[in-house]
Design an enzyme around this catalytic site. Sequence first.
Site, PDB file in Angstrom:
ATOM      1  N   HIS A 123       0.818  -1.206   0.000  1.00 25.24           N
ATOM      2  CA  HIS A 123       0.000   0.000   0.000  1.00 25.24           C
ATOM      3  C   HIS A 123       0.851   1.256   0.000  1.00 25.24           C
ATOM      4  O   HIS A 123       2.072   1.204   0.131  1.00 25.24           O
ATOM      5  CB  HIS A 123      -0.983  -0.002   1.173  1.00 25.24           C
ATOM      6  CG  HIS A 123      -0.377  -0.030   2.538  1.00 25.24           C
ATOM      7  ND1 HIS A 123       0.419   0.966   3.058  1.00 25.24           N
ATOM      8  CD2 HIS A 123      -0.486  -0.962   3.517  1.00 25.24           C
ATOM      9  CE1 HIS A 123       0.761   0.666   4.292  1.00 25.24           C
ATOM     10  NE2 HIS A 123       0.236  -0.520   4.599  1.00 25.24           N
ATOM     11  N   CYS A 139       2.516  -4.816   6.754  1.00 27.58           N
ATOM     12  CA  CYS A 139       2.372  -4.599   5.309  1.00 27.58           C
ATOM     13  C   CYS A 139       3.686  -4.132   4.691  1.00 27.58           C
ATOM     14  O   CYS A 139       4.652  -3.855   5.388  1.00 27.58           O
ATOM     15  CB  CYS A 139       1.293  -3.551   5.054  1.00 27.58           C
ATOM     16  SG  CYS A 139      -0.353  -4.065   5.584  1.00 27.58           S
TER      17      CYS A 139
END
Length: 164
Positions: A123, A139
């Site tokens: 992301h 992440c």
Amino acid sequence: MTIDRRKFLLAAPALLAACSGRRVLSYDGPQITSIMAFKQQRKLYLLSGNKAIKTYPFQLGFAPVGHKQFEGDGKTPEGAYIIDRRNPNSAYHLSVGISYPNANDRAFAEAYGKSPGGEIFIHGTPSVVEGKKDWTAGCIAVMNHEVEEIYSMVGDYTPVFVKA
């Protein structure tokens, strides 16, 4: 008129993101056949066959060393996964989901009576954390203009290999 599957798969993310108001680029280059992420080097490679098409630096979970084992451990998973979803309305600009946890990840956590966690994505980066080394909950974070490229270049079911 016939729409070939590849063109549809490449166009669908752009159409979805267009509805969200987020910027999604179009991509007309070689098909991305896999993603390689090397945690220690902090390098993400988009590959077409054996050729690196694009390379990006990235940030990791707040506990970057080792394989993610349990929810909340702050580690980024290591292993073989796929891109299994995309989020044009991500709180982190745009995001593509990594299929963590796999069967082995779930079995390991279950053996300890814990949850393996989930919701692992590649992301963008909100401005409040730009410049911090490792800050995600597990992440892989790239800059917003980079996730725009990744979002447009990578199709669902693309293999993702995360190495130490």
